[in-house]
Write a protein that holds these residues in place. Structure first.
Motif, short mmCIF file in Angstrom:
data_model
loop_
_atom_site.label_atom_id
_atom_site.label_comp_id
_atom_site.label_asym_id
_atom_site.label_seq_id
_atom_site.Cartn_x
_atom_site.Cartn_y
_atom_site.Cartn_z
N VAL A 100 16.45 -10.38 0.86
CA VAL A 100 17.22 -9.21 1.28
C VAL A 100 17.78 -9.44 2.69
CG1 VAL A 100 17.20 -6.71 1.59
CG2 VAL A 100 15.56 -7.78 0.03
N PRO A 101 19.07 -9.18 2.93
CA PRO A 101 19.55 -9.15 4.32
C PRO A 101 18.77 -8.11 5.11
CG PRO A 101 21.40 -9.15 2.78
CD PRO A 101 20.16 -8.93 1.96
N ALA A 102 18.36 -8.45 6.31
CA ALA A 102 17.51 -7.55 7.09
C ALA A 102 18.16 -6.20 7.32
CB ALA A 102 17.15 -8.21 8.42
N GLY A 103 19.49 -6.17 7.40
CA GLY A 103 20.19 -4.91 7.62
C GLY A 103 20.13 -3.95 6.45
N GLN A 104 19.62 -4.42 5.31
CA GLN A 104 19.53 -3.57 4.13
C GLN A 104 18.10 -3.13 3.83
OE1 GLN A 104 23.17 -6.18 2.41
NE2 GLN A 104 21.82 -5.39 0.83
N LEU A 105 17.21 -3.35 4.80
CA LEU A 105 15.83 -2.91 4.67
C LEU A 105 15.65 -1.53 5.26
CD1 LEU A 105 13.77 -6.02 5.81
CD2 LEU A 105 13.95 -5.16 3.48
N LEU A 106 14.74 -0.77 4.67
CA LEU A 106 14.34 0.53 5.18
C LEU A 106 12.82 0.61 5.16
CD1 LEU A 106 16.91 2.59 3.15
CD2 LEU A 106 16.69 2.80 5.63
N PRO A 107 12.21 1.25 6.16
CA PRO A 107 10.77 1.49 6.06
C PRO A 107 10.49 2.51 4.97
CG PRO A 107 11.70 2.70 7.91
CD PRO A 107 12.81 1.85 7.36
N VAL A 108 9.31 2.47 4.41
CA VAL A 108 8.93 3.49 3.42
C VAL A 108 8.81 4.82 4.15
CG1 VAL A 108 7.13 4.23 1.81
CG2 VAL A 108 7.78 1.81 1.95
N PRO A 109 9.51 5.85 3.68
CA PRO A 109 9.46 7.14 4.40
C PRO A 109 8.07 7.75 4.42
CG PRO A 109 11.23 7.12 2.75
CD PRO A 109 10.38 5.93 2.50
N GLU A 110 7.79 8.51 5.44
CA GLU A 110 6.52 9.21 5.54
C GLU A 110 6.34 10.13 4.34
OE1 GLU A 110 4.26 12.26 8.66
OE2 GLU A 110 6.14 11.25 9.22
N GLY A 111 5.14 10.09 3.75
CA GLY A 111 4.84 10.96 2.63
C GLY A 111 5.24 10.43 1.27
N VAL A 112 5.79 9.22 1.22
CA VAL A 112 6.21 8.61 -0.04
C VAL A 112 5.39 7.35 -0.28
CG1 VAL A 112 8.13 7.57 -1.32
CG2 VAL A 112 8.55 9.51 0.20
N ASP A 113 4.82 7.19 -1.46
CA ASP A 113 4.05 5.98 -1.75
C ASP A 113 4.99 4.80 -2.01
OD1 ASP A 113 4.22 5.41 -4.87
OD2 ASP A 113 4.03 7.57 -4.63
N ALA A 119 12.68 4.40 -5.70
CA ALA A 119 13.65 5.35 -6.25
C ALA A 119 14.69 5.77 -5.22
CB ALA A 119 12.91 6.59 -6.76
N LEU A 120 14.56 5.34 -3.98
CA LEU A 120 15.36 5.93 -2.91
C LEU A 120 16.60 5.15 -2.44
CD1 LEU A 120 12.46 7.31 -0.71
CD2 LEU A 120 14.18 8.67 -1.92
N PRO A 121 16.55 3.84 -2.26
CA PRO A 121 17.66 3.19 -1.52
C PRO A 121 19.04 3.37 -2.14
CG PRO A 121 15.76 1.74 -1.62
CD PRO A 121 15.46 2.90 -2.52
N GLU A 122 19.17 3.14 -3.44
CA GLU A 122 20.50 3.19 -4.05
C GLU A 122 21.07 4.60 -4.06
OE1 GLU A 122 23.54 3.55 -7.13
OE2 GLU A 122 21.55 4.44 -7.17
N VAL A 123 20.25 5.58 -4.43
CA VAL A 123 20.77 6.95 -4.49
C VAL A 123 21.03 7.51 -3.10
CG1 VAL A 123 19.81 7.49 -6.75
CG2 VAL A 123 18.45 7.96 -4.71
N ARG A 293 13.14 15.02 -1.60
CA ARG A 293 12.09 14.20 -2.21
C ARG A 293 12.66 13.36 -3.34
NH1 ARG A 293 10.42 16.83 -6.94
NH2 ARG A 293 11.09 19.01 -7.12
N PRO A 294 12.11 12.18 -3.56
CA PRO A 294 12.55 11.39 -4.71
C PRO A 294 12.13 12.06 -6.00
CG PRO A 294 10.65 10.36 -3.65
CD PRO A 294 11.06 11.51 -2.78
N VAL A 295 12.98 11.96 -7.01
CA VAL A 295 12.69 12.52 -8.33
C VAL A 295 12.55 11.36 -9.30
CG1 VAL A 295 13.48 14.03 -10.17
CG2 VAL A 295 13.95 14.63 -7.78
#
Length: 328
Positions: A100-113, A119-123, A293-295
Motif C-alpha cells: 500500500v502507498p503510505a499516503g493511503q493508510l489510515l489508523p483504525v478509528p477509536e472504538g472500531v475493531d 468496511a471503512l476506507p472505500e466508502v 459507524r460502519p455498517v
C-alpha cells in the motif's frame, strides 16, 4: 502467500484461492498483513472481465483492507511495523498480504475493531470526496442518496446528517428503508413502488435535491436532472443502469445545475492521498465519537470470496460484506 485469483473471467466460481508470490514494498510503500477486506461492486466487474486494475497495481481484487503493517519500504515515515491500519487500495485486498502507498493508510478509528475497520476506507473516501469535496454539500441542504442501504449509502446518510443536511434515500423495500431511517434518513422512497422525482418534490415543497449521489447512471439521468434543485449538483459514481443517456441541457441551464462523474480507483496516488488525509481529518473524529459507524451486513472467509460475491449480487444486504482472512 495466498490470494484470490481470477484465472478466467466468469461468475463467482471464477474466484480461485491460490498460492502467489509475496509482494515487496517499494519506495513510499508499506506491506500490510491483511486481516479483512470487503466486497465492492468493482470487484464483481473485475471478476467478470469488465474492470481491469489500473496499470502497475495488484492483479487481485479488493479495494480496501484492514490489517497490521509487516514491513516498511524506503522513505516511509510516521508508521511502524505492527501498527494496526486500514487502507484504500487500487487492488490486492483479497490476499494475505498487500503493498500500500503510505499516503493511503489510515489508523483504525477509536472504538472500531480491526476486522470491522475493513468496511471503512472505500466508502468513507468515496462519500467524502464526492458529496463534500466535489459537490460541496452544506448544512441545511437536501441530498438524495440512491442505494441508501448499500455500503456507500449507509455511510452517506450518516455523514450528511452529521453536517446538518436533510437526507433522502431510495432503496428497495420497507426493510431496507427502515434501516436507512435508523441511520438518520429523513425522506424514504421505495424505488420499486414510487417515483423518486415525485416523492422528493412532495417532501421538499417542489424544491428538489441540492445534491444527488447516483450509482445508477444512464437509467436515472433524466429523472435525476428533474429532481435537482436550482443550483443543484448531480454526482454520478456508478453505472449499474447503463452508460449512455440523453441529457436535456435546457433543463440543466434552467436550474443552473451541474452534472459531474468520478471514479476513485484510477486516480493518481497524490489525489488519493489528499482524499485519505481529508477523511482522516473530517470523518475519523466522527467515527471515534460514535456519530458515524460502519455498517456490516455479514462476514465470510476470504478464501470463500465467492460467497461474498453471491451475497452482494443477491441485493439482500445492508451495508458492507466483509472477507476475513485466515489467521495463523
Amino acid at each position: 502467500m495466498y490470494a484470490i485469483t481470477i484465472p478466467e473471467p466468469g461468475g463467482p466460481e471464477a474466484l480461485v484461492w491460490a498460492e502467489v508470490p509475496d509482494p515487496v514494498p517499494g519506495e513510499g510503500e508499506v506491506l500490510v498483513e491483511v486481516v479483512a477486506s470487503a466486497v465492492n461492486r468493482a470487484d464483481l466487474l473485475q471478476r467478470q472481465g469488465f474492470y481491469d486494475p489500473p496499470p502497475g497495481s495488484s492483479p487481485y481484487p479488493g479495494l480496501e483492507c484492514s490489517g497490521r503493517i509487516a514491513a516498511l519500504g524506503p522513505g516511509v515515515s510516521g508508521w511502524a511495523v505492527g501498527d494496526e491500519v486500514c487502507a484504500l487500495l487500487a487492488g490486492g485486498g483479497y490476499a494475505e498480504k498487500v503493498v500500500v502507498p503510505a499516503g493511503q493508510l489510515l489508523p483504525v478509528p477509536e472504538g472500531v475493531d480491526l476486522t470491522t475497520a475493513a468496511a471503512l476506507p472505500e466508502v468513507a473516501c468515496t462519500v467524502w470526496s464526492n458529496i463534500f469535496m466535489i459537490a460541496h454539500l452544506r448544512p441545511g441542504e437536501t441530498v438524495l442518496v440512491h442505494g441508501g442501504a448499500s455500503g456507500i449509502g449507509t455511510m452517506a446518510i450518516q455523514l450528511a446528517k452529521a453536517v446538518g443536511a436533510r437526507v433522502a434515500v431510495t432503496a428497495g423495500g420497507p426493510e431496507k428503508l427502515a434501516r436507512c431511517a435508523e441511520l438518520g434518513a429523513d425522506i424514504l422512497i421505495d424505488y420499486r413502488e414510487q417515483d423518486f422525482v415525485e416523492e422528493l418534490s412532495k417532501a421538499t415543497d417542489g424544491a428538489g435535491a441540492d445534491v444527488i449521489l447516483d450509482i445508477v447512471g444512464a437509467k436515472y439521468l433524466e429523472r435525476n436532472v428533474k429532481a435537482l434543485a436550482v443550483n443543484g449538483r448531480l454526482v454520478v459514481i456508478g453505472l449499474q443502469g447503463g452508460v449512455k443517456g440523453e441529457l436535456n441541457l435546457g433543463a440543466l441551464l434552467a436550474k443552473r445545475a451541474a452534472v459531474m462523474a468520478t471514479t476513485l480507483r484510477a486516480r493518481p496516488a497524490d489525489e488519493k492521498a489528499a482524499i485519505v488525509a481529508a477523511v482522516r481529518e473530517h470523518v475519523w473524529p466522527l467515527i471515534g465519537a460514535g456519530t458515524v459507524r460502519p455498517v456490516v451486513d455479514r462476514t465470510v472467509p476470504l478464501n470463500d470470496a465467492a460467497a461474498g460475491h453471491r451475497a452482494l449480487e443477491s441485493g439482500t444486504h445492508v451495508g458492507k460484506i466483509l472477507l476475513v482472512a485466515p489467521q495463523g
